[in-house]
Motif scaffolding. Structure first.
Motif, short mmCIF file in Angstrom:
data_model
loop_
_atom_site.label_atom_id
_atom_site.label_comp_id
_atom_site.label_asym_id
_atom_site.label_seq_id
_atom_site.Cartn_x
_atom_site.Cartn_y
_atom_site.Cartn_z
N ASN A 1 35.18 -61.33 0.27
CA ASN A 1 34.00 -62.17 0.23
C ASN A 1 33.30 -62.19 1.59
OD1 ASN A 1 35.74 -63.81 1.69
ND2 ASN A 1 35.37 -65.65 0.48
N ALA A 2 33.81 -61.36 2.51
CA ALA A 2 33.20 -61.27 3.84
C ALA A 2 33.50 -59.92 4.47
CB ALA A 2 33.73 -62.39 4.74
N ILE A 3 32.63 -59.55 5.40
CA ILE A 3 32.86 -58.38 6.25
C ILE A 3 32.73 -58.89 7.67
CG2 ILE A 3 32.07 -56.10 6.97
CD1 ILE A 3 30.89 -55.82 4.09
N ILE A 4 33.81 -58.74 8.44
CA ILE A 4 33.80 -59.21 9.83
C ILE A 4 33.78 -58.01 10.78
CG2 ILE A 4 34.84 -61.45 9.33
CD1 ILE A 4 37.54 -60.34 10.10
N GLY A 5 33.26 -58.25 11.97
CA GLY A 5 33.19 -57.19 12.97
C GLY A 5 32.27 -56.04 12.55
N MET A 6 31.21 -56.34 11.81
CA MET A 6 30.31 -55.29 11.31
C MET A 6 29.56 -54.61 12.46
SD MET A 6 27.16 -54.04 10.27
CE MET A 6 25.89 -55.26 10.13
N ARG A 7 29.45 -53.30 12.35
CA ARG A 7 28.71 -52.50 13.33
C ARG A 7 27.88 -51.46 12.58
NH1 ARG A 7 30.58 -56.10 15.81
NH2 ARG A 7 31.91 -56.04 17.65
N MET A 8 26.89 -50.93 13.29
CA MET A 8 26.08 -49.83 12.76
C MET A 8 25.97 -48.76 13.83
SD MET A 8 22.84 -51.27 10.75
CE MET A 8 22.99 -51.22 9.02
N GLN A 9 25.92 -47.53 13.35
CA GLN A 9 25.73 -46.40 14.25
C GLN A 9 24.79 -45.41 13.59
OE1 GLN A 9 30.16 -45.70 15.22
NE2 GLN A 9 29.00 -44.69 16.84
N THR A 10 24.17 -44.63 14.42
CA THR A 10 23.33 -43.54 13.93
C THR A 10 23.67 -42.28 14.72
OG1 THR A 10 21.08 -42.82 13.44
CG2 THR A 10 21.39 -44.05 15.47
N SER A 11 23.53 -41.16 14.06
CA SER A 11 23.75 -39.89 14.75
C SER A 11 22.90 -38.82 14.10
CB SER A 11 25.23 -39.48 14.73
OG SER A 11 25.63 -39.27 13.40
N THR A 12 22.57 -37.83 14.86
CA THR A 12 21.83 -36.69 14.34
C THR A 12 22.83 -35.71 13.75
OG1 THR A 12 20.14 -36.99 16.01
CG2 THR A 12 20.22 -34.84 14.93
N VAL A 13 22.64 -35.34 12.49
CA VAL A 13 23.58 -34.41 11.87
C VAL A 13 23.02 -33.00 11.81
CG1 VAL A 13 24.79 -36.15 10.53
CG2 VAL A 13 22.81 -35.04 9.54
N MET A 14 21.71 -32.87 11.96
CA MET A 14 21.04 -31.58 12.09
C MET A 14 19.65 -31.85 12.62
SD MET A 14 20.48 -30.67 8.05
CE MET A 14 18.84 -30.02 7.91
N ALA A 15 18.88 -30.84 12.87
CA ALA A 15 17.59 -30.99 13.53
C ALA A 15 16.66 -31.98 12.82
CB ALA A 15 16.90 -29.64 13.64
N GLN A 16 16.69 -32.05 11.52
CA GLN A 16 15.74 -32.90 10.79
C GLN A 16 16.40 -34.05 10.04
OE1 GLN A 16 12.33 -32.41 10.89
NE2 GLN A 16 12.74 -30.82 12.38
N ALA A 17 17.65 -34.40 10.37
CA ALA A 17 18.34 -35.44 9.60
C ALA A 17 19.17 -36.35 10.50
CB ALA A 17 19.25 -34.79 8.56
N ALA A 18 19.23 -37.62 10.11
CA ALA A 18 20.03 -38.61 10.84
C ALA A 18 20.94 -39.34 9.86
CB ALA A 18 19.12 -39.60 11.55
N GLU A 19 22.16 -39.63 10.31
CA GLU A 19 23.09 -40.42 9.50
C GLU A 19 23.11 -41.84 10.05
OE1 GLU A 19 27.69 -40.42 7.95
OE2 GLU A 19 27.31 -39.71 9.98
N ILE A 20 23.11 -42.79 9.15
CA ILE A 20 23.30 -44.20 9.48
C ILE A 20 24.61 -44.61 8.83
CG2 ILE A 20 22.45 -46.57 9.20
CD1 ILE A 20 20.56 -44.92 10.85
N ILE A 21 25.48 -45.26 9.59
CA ILE A 21 26.74 -45.76 9.04
C ILE A 21 26.89 -47.22 9.43
CG2 ILE A 21 28.09 -44.88 10.98
CD1 ILE A 21 30.41 -44.51 8.93
N ALA A 22 27.24 -48.03 8.43
CA ALA A 22 27.57 -49.44 8.65
C ALA A 22 29.06 -49.58 8.34
CB ALA A 22 26.74 -50.32 7.71
N TYR A 23 29.79 -50.29 9.19
CA TYR A 23 31.23 -50.42 8.96
C TYR A 23 31.74 -51.75 9.49
CZ TYR A 23 31.51 -48.86 13.84
OH TYR A 23 31.34 -48.73 15.19
N GLY A 24 32.87 -52.16 8.96
CA GLY A 24 33.48 -53.41 9.39
C GLY A 24 34.81 -53.60 8.68
N THR A 25 35.31 -54.82 8.73
CA THR A 25 36.59 -55.16 8.12
C THR A 25 36.36 -56.09 6.94
OG1 THR A 25 37.70 -54.95 10.26
CG2 THR A 25 38.86 -56.17 8.52
#
Length: 106
Positions: A75-99
Motif C-alpha cells: 500500500n506504499a512505496i518508500i525511498g522512491m527514485r527516478m533516473q533517466t539515461s540515453t539508450v541510443m542516439a534518439q531514445a531515453a529510458e525513464i525508470i522509477a524505483y523504490g521499496t
C-alpha cells in the motif's frame, strides 16, 4: 498508493517490506519534435514537445512501478527514485524505483 522519497513515513509504521519494485519506459523523439528542438537550439527557449514527452514518460514509469507494488500487496512505496539515461542516439529510458511496503498509521 502512498509514494514517498523518504525511508520512513511520518505517523506510519512499516509493517512489512515486500521488496524492490520498478517501472520503466523508453521514449523516442519524432521528427516534429526534432525540428522544433533544432529551432529552439538556435533561438533559445523551452522545448515544450520534449517536456511533454518526458512528463508522460515519468507518469508511465510511475504507473508501472505502482502496478508492480500492488501485485505484491503493497500500500506504499518508500525511498522512491527516478533516473533517466540515453539508450541510443534518439531514445531515453525513464525508470522509477523504490521499496514496496505495507504501512499502517501509528
Amino acid at each position: 498508493m502512498m509514494i514517498v522519497t523518504t525511508e520512513e513515513v511520518a505517523g506510519y509504521e512499516t509493517k512489512e517490506v515486500l521488496g524492490y519494485v520498478k517501472g520503466s519506459t523508453i521514449q523516442t523523439k519524432h521528427i516534429g519534435r526534432d525540428i522544433t528542438a533544432g529551432l529552439k537550439g538556435i533561438v533559445g527557449g523551452e522545448i515544450k514537445g520534449y517536456n511533454e514527452m518526458m512528463t508522460e514518460a515519468r507518469k508511465l514509469a510511475v504507473e508501472r512501478m505502482v502496478k508492480e507494488a500492488e501485485e505484491k500487496g503493497a500500500n506504499a512505496i518508500i525511498g522512491m527514485r527516478m533516473q533517466t539515461s540515453t539508450v541510443m542516439a534518439q531514445a531515453a529510458e525513464i525508470i522509477a524505483y523504490g521499496t514496496a511496503a505495507v504501512i499502517e498509521k501509528k
